[in-house]
Motif scaffolding. Structure first.
Motif, PDB file in Angstrom:
ATOM      1  N   SER A  63       3.330   6.785  -7.208  1.00  0.00           N
ATOM      2  CA  SER A  63       1.996   6.642  -7.350  1.00  0.00           C
ATOM      3  C   SER A  63       1.896   5.456  -8.169  1.00  0.00           C
ATOM      4  O   SER A  63       2.748   4.861  -8.796  1.00  0.00           O
ATOM      5  CB  SER A  63       1.117   7.904  -8.114  1.00  0.00           C
ATOM      6  N   ASN A  64       0.677   4.975  -8.442  1.00  0.00           N
ATOM      7  CA  ASN A  64       0.345   3.754  -9.497  1.00  0.00           C
ATOM      8  C   ASN A  64       1.083   2.705  -9.153  1.00  0.00           C
ATOM      9  O   ASN A  64       1.957   2.166 -10.263  1.00  0.00           O
ATOM     10  CB  ASN A  64       0.458   4.467 -10.738  1.00  0.00           C
ATOM     11  N   ASP A 114       6.260  11.377   3.271  1.00  0.00           N
ATOM     12  CA  ASP A 114       4.804  10.890   3.666  1.00  0.00           C
ATOM     13  C   ASP A 114       4.307   9.933   2.556  1.00  0.00           C
ATOM     14  O   ASP A 114       3.346   9.060   2.614  1.00  0.00           O
ATOM     15  CB  ASP A 114       3.893  12.081   3.753  1.00  0.00           C
ATOM     16  N   TYR A 115       4.935  10.056   1.360  1.00  0.00           N
ATOM     17  CA  TYR A 115       4.441   9.115   0.038  1.00  0.00           C
ATOM     18  C   TYR A 115       5.465   8.171  -0.009  1.00  0.00           C
ATOM     19  O   TYR A 115       6.664   8.250  -0.252  1.00  0.00           O
ATOM     20  CB  TYR A 115       4.565   9.998  -1.206  1.00  0.00           C
ATOM     21  N   GLU A 116       5.074   6.897   0.653  1.00  0.00           N
ATOM     22  CA  GLU A 116       6.187   5.945   0.569  1.00  0.00           C
ATOM     23  C   GLU A 116       5.214   4.565   0.544  1.00  0.00           C
ATOM     24  O   GLU A 116       4.051   4.388   0.592  1.00  0.00           O
ATOM     25  CB  GLU A 116       6.889   5.729   2.023  1.00  0.00           C
ATOM     26  N   LEU A 155       5.895   1.229 -10.234  1.00  0.00           N
ATOM     27  CA  LEU A 155       5.494   2.446  -9.632  1.00  0.00           C
ATOM     28  C   LEU A 155       5.901   3.544 -10.795  1.00  0.00           C
ATOM     29  O   LEU A 155       6.738   3.455 -11.347  1.00  0.00           O
ATOM     30  CB  LEU A 155       6.007   2.826  -8.381  1.00  0.00           C
ATOM     31  N   SER A 156       5.165   4.840 -10.567  1.00  0.00           N
ATOM     32  CA  SER A 156       5.325   6.051 -11.251  1.00  0.00           C
ATOM     33  C   SER A 156       5.618   7.051 -10.275  1.00  0.00           C
ATOM     34  O   SER A 156       5.030   7.183  -9.317  1.00  0.00           O
ATOM     35  CB  SER A 156       4.518   6.233 -12.311  1.00  0.00           C
ATOM     36  N   PHE A 191       0.934  -1.356   0.387  1.00  0.00           N
ATOM     37  CA  PHE A 191      -0.068   0.005   0.035  1.00  0.00           C
ATOM     38  C   PHE A 191       0.813   1.248  -0.041  1.00  0.00           C
ATOM     39  O   PHE A 191       1.972   1.408   0.348  1.00  0.00           O
ATOM     40  CB  PHE A 191      -0.966  -0.079   1.013  1.00  0.00           C
ATOM     41  N   LEU A 192       0.324   2.348  -0.493  1.00  0.00           N
ATOM     42  CA  LEU A 192       0.848   3.538  -0.642  1.00  0.00           C
ATOM     43  C   LEU A 192       0.202   4.444   0.246  1.00  0.00           C
ATOM     44  O   LEU A 192      -0.975   4.846   0.371  1.00  0.00           O
ATOM     45  CB  LEU A 192       0.990   3.948  -1.964  1.00  0.00           C
ATOM     46  N   THR A 193       1.133   5.470   0.738  1.00  0.00           N
ATOM     47  CA  THR A 193       0.517   6.351   1.948  1.00  0.00           C
ATOM     48  C   THR A 193       0.449   7.760   1.320  1.00  0.00           C
ATOM     49  O   THR A 193       1.380   7.945   0.286  1.00  0.00           O
ATOM     50  CB  THR A 193       1.271   6.333   3.084  1.00  0.00           C
TER      51      THR A 193
END
Length: 703
Positions: free
Chosen positions: A295-296, A271-273, A308-309, A257-259
């Motif tokens: 993302s993605n 915060d995006y990991e 991922l991108s 999952f992505l945060t």
């Protein structure tokens, strides 16, 4: 033979052009009502065997002053037909076994009480299910949990979803007693919980609820749980951040999952990991540590990689944060090591998809078009395709077929099925939305290049009024795209934000410059905007205007300018740098940067553009701000702003209006209540914006 060709071909071309011109003359000009009443395609999903597809659309509902969000089902036998009818349905996902379609909807389950007696939102975006053969949709749960993300399990037996961690009834009561309606700016935020619900049991419970025609009694409403987890839900993980994407592994043993930030403001890219947890729950493992906005996330079919991108202006996995073009990567979840893919491509790679056989396709923006590329390690190979811009790659799980969307400046996006994903010039058309545009006169366009003041080559787009391609001494409207990480080109736009073709239909030559900071022209070109956020791209734009005047296309006595978001930033700046424009239309653009840094939900990006936080680079914050040069403004200016905008504060619009008022500059200021940065609440707001902006241009520049 050569001599004959030289005489014959131009004559034939002239005949064809004349015939086309006569055909255009016979068509009426599109009206504002027709132009802005478009149906947008906002999502698609392809059945595992590619035998059917779901299309999600968004359409203005003028009577209800809102937007309808509907799902359509395409089959080879029946064509395209409505699938749902509530008007609040979006983000469809086909189950891996092809039997069900899950989607998000704000509709209330039968017998529920989604009221706001305690000050809560009345809308809860729940997961719903509908049979692939049609029928009534059923909720996955009825509790008041607003979904952030969801995904099917690989065997179709369950759905994973994330939502804000709920409070118990006692916790809710304690909070209301102690804090009343006080907002605790950071302390009140709660992270997400990752849940799993077995689909079979959830459907059985949903069938037992009261009929939708029943009116819940007061007792039922009081008994409705407002903050409990759904019955039968398994808690897989709890997170201090929001969970924005969920990707179960192909073998069903793990969930990636992505945060993202709970408060949705980009204050720290960390915060995006990406995290991993066992499908049965347990310890959470963080597998990325970087300064990129990932993302993605998707697993490779063999389960060895997570792809991922990082979209344009989202940083990169290499080193410190920089606003570079879109990048693709794959991650080994066991070791945490990443590899960049398609690195040889000198444009921007953003959207991608993985075929059933593991091959990767991606959308590559280069210059004025987005085409599809086959990604093989560092290599990116452009596939055969049609002129225009592709979007929305969606694969089938059990087939290599994919869905794509394709548009041009004059042709609205439609959904196509590509049976062979490597032959994207051979497509089966599935939709025919917005036919009105083919029935009306259409502008013509061409790319245009010039040299900026430092010798850098800049490209843009010229959109001519119908039947006037190549004409000279036209009144010209310079329309600046937002972002700045974006680019204008051969793609369709017809809404309150992108109305260049409507301006052309009304007699304007529209100039759309892809100034430094735009995507599709290489990292160095994109990085050229930093740290001179407006002055460097401003010179690119003004030299383009000068070149068009010199080349005879634009009449120097009939020039106008405008833009929204970053296009508003640039408009506000440029009217302090020149008085050549007879009028300006601007929206949601900052006039200073310090207060806007404090308000902007992309504050991290603001600081990067300006070389630091306000106290770290105060001179540049002032030098690059239009407000401190407003004594030079002479241009009549029309302003618009969303009243609830947190991307560019509504107060920026108020500040600019007050400056214009104090200087005696003709102006108007429209505020759209309840709207954020995107005018997505009420279609009348966008309608009025476009109507009044065009009227403003006409008021100050008739020819």
């Amino acid at each position: 033979m050569r001599s004959t060709s030289l005489w014959f071909v131009p004559a034939l071309s002239f005949c064809l052009l004349s015939a086309a011109s006569r055909a255009q003359d016979r068509k009426p000009t599109i009206t504002l009502d027709e132009y802005i009443n478009t149906t947008d395609i906002v999502g698609t999903s392809l059945a595992p065997d590619a035998s059917a597809a779901v299309v999600a659309t968004e359409t203005p509902d003028w009577k209800a002053s809102t937007y309808r969000r509907d799902l359509w089902l395409w089959t080879a036998q029946g064509g395209l037909k409505p699938l749902t009818h509530s008007g609040t349905d979006q983000q469809p996902q086909w189950s891996p076994d092809g039997k069900w379609i899950a989607f998000l909807s704000d509709r209330a389950p039968a017998g529920s009480a989604d009221g706001d007696a305690d000050g809560e939102s009345t809308e809860f975006s729940r997961v719903w299910l509908i049979s692939a053969s049609g029928g009534e949709a059923l909720p996955l749960y009825s509790e008041k949990l607003d979904v952030d993300a969801f995904s099917w399990s690989p065997d179709s037996s369950a759905i994973y979803f994330s939502a804000k961690s709920p409070l118990s009834h006692d916790q809710e009561d304690e909070q209301k007693d102690e804090w009343k309606d006080v907002v605790r700016w950071r302390e009140q935020y709660r992270g997400d919980v990752l849940l799993k619900i077995a689909v079979g049991r959830a459907l059985a419970r949903a069938i037992e609820v009261p009929l939708a025609t029943e009116t819940p009694t007061a007792a039922k409403a009081d008994a409705e749980p407002s903050s409990k987890l759904p019955t039968g839900a398994e808690t897989i993980a709890k997170c201090d951040l929001a969970i924005s994407e969920i990707a179960p592994s192909p073998d069903g043993k793990q969930v990636a999952f992505l945060t993202e930030p709970i408060h949705k403001r980009i204050e720290n890219p960390a915060d995006y990991e990406i995290f991993l947890v066992a499908a049965s729950g347990g310890n959470i493992r963080q597998v990325t540590h970087n300064q990129a906005v990932e993302s993605n996330i998707r697993w490779s079919p063999d389960g060895h990689w997570i792809h991922l991108s990082v979209n344009a202006a989202g940083g990169s996995l290499e080193g410190k944060y920089r606003d570079v073009q879109g990048r693709l990567y794959r991650l080994d979840p066991a070791s945490g090591k990443t590899e960049r893919l398609g690195g040889s491509f000198d444009g921007s790679l953003d959207q991608y998809t993985l075929l059933a056989d593991g091959r990767e396709l991606a959308l590559g923006l280069k210059g004025t078009e987005a085409q599809v590329y086959l990604i093989e390690g560092e290599k990116a190979t452009k596939l055969p395709g049609r002129a225009g811009s592709y979007a929305g790659l969606e694969p089938a799980r059990a087939s290599n077929a994919i869905l794509v969307r394709l548009s041009t400046i004059n042709d609205p996006p439609q959904v196509y099925l590509a049976a062979d994903p490597l032959q994207l010039d051979k497509l089966k058309k599935l939709t025919s939305f917005n036919p009105i545009f083919a029935e009306r006169t259409q502008p013509e366009w061409q790319p245009y290049t010039w040299k900026s003041d430092d010798g850098q080559t800049i490209e843009g787009v010229l959109i001519f009024p119908p039947g006037k391609k190549g004409a000279k001494h036209l009144r010209m409207f310079t329309m600046i795209h937002g972002g700045p990480a974006d680019a204008d080109g051969n793609r369709f736009g017809a809404d309150w934000y992108d109305w260049a073709t409507f301006a052309a239909d009304n007699g304007w030559l529209v100039f759309r410059p892809n100034y430094r900071g735009s995507t599709g022209y290489g990292d160095e070109f994109m990085l050229g905007i930093e740290p001179h956020l407006v002055s460097k791209p401003g010179r690119d734009i003004l030299t383009g205007v000068d070149a068009l005047v010199k080349d005879g296309f634009a009449d120097p006595d009939h020039l106008a300018i405008g833009g929204y978001s970053y296009g508003g930033y640039m408009t506000n700046w440029l009217i302090t740098q020149t008085t050549r424009f007879k009028s300006a239309v601007t929206g949601a653009g900052a006039v200073e940067h310090a207060a806007n840094w404090g308000n902007d939900d992309e504050t991290w990006d603001d600081a990067w553009y300006l070389g630091g936080r306000p106290w770290e680079n105060p001179k540049l914050y002032q030098d690059e701000a239009a407000l401190f040069q407003f004594d030079k403004v002479k241009t009549p200016t029309h302003l618009v702003q969303g009243g609830a905008d947190v991307r560019v504060s509504y107060l920026e619009g108020e500040t600019m209006e007050r400056a214009l008022e104090s200087l005696g500059i003709p102006h108007t200021f429209l505020v759209f209540p309840g709207e954020g940065h995107s005018l997505e609440k009420n279609p009348w707001h966008g309608y009025i914006k476009l109507r009044e902006e065009l009227k403003w241009l006409e008021k100050y520049d008739k020819k």
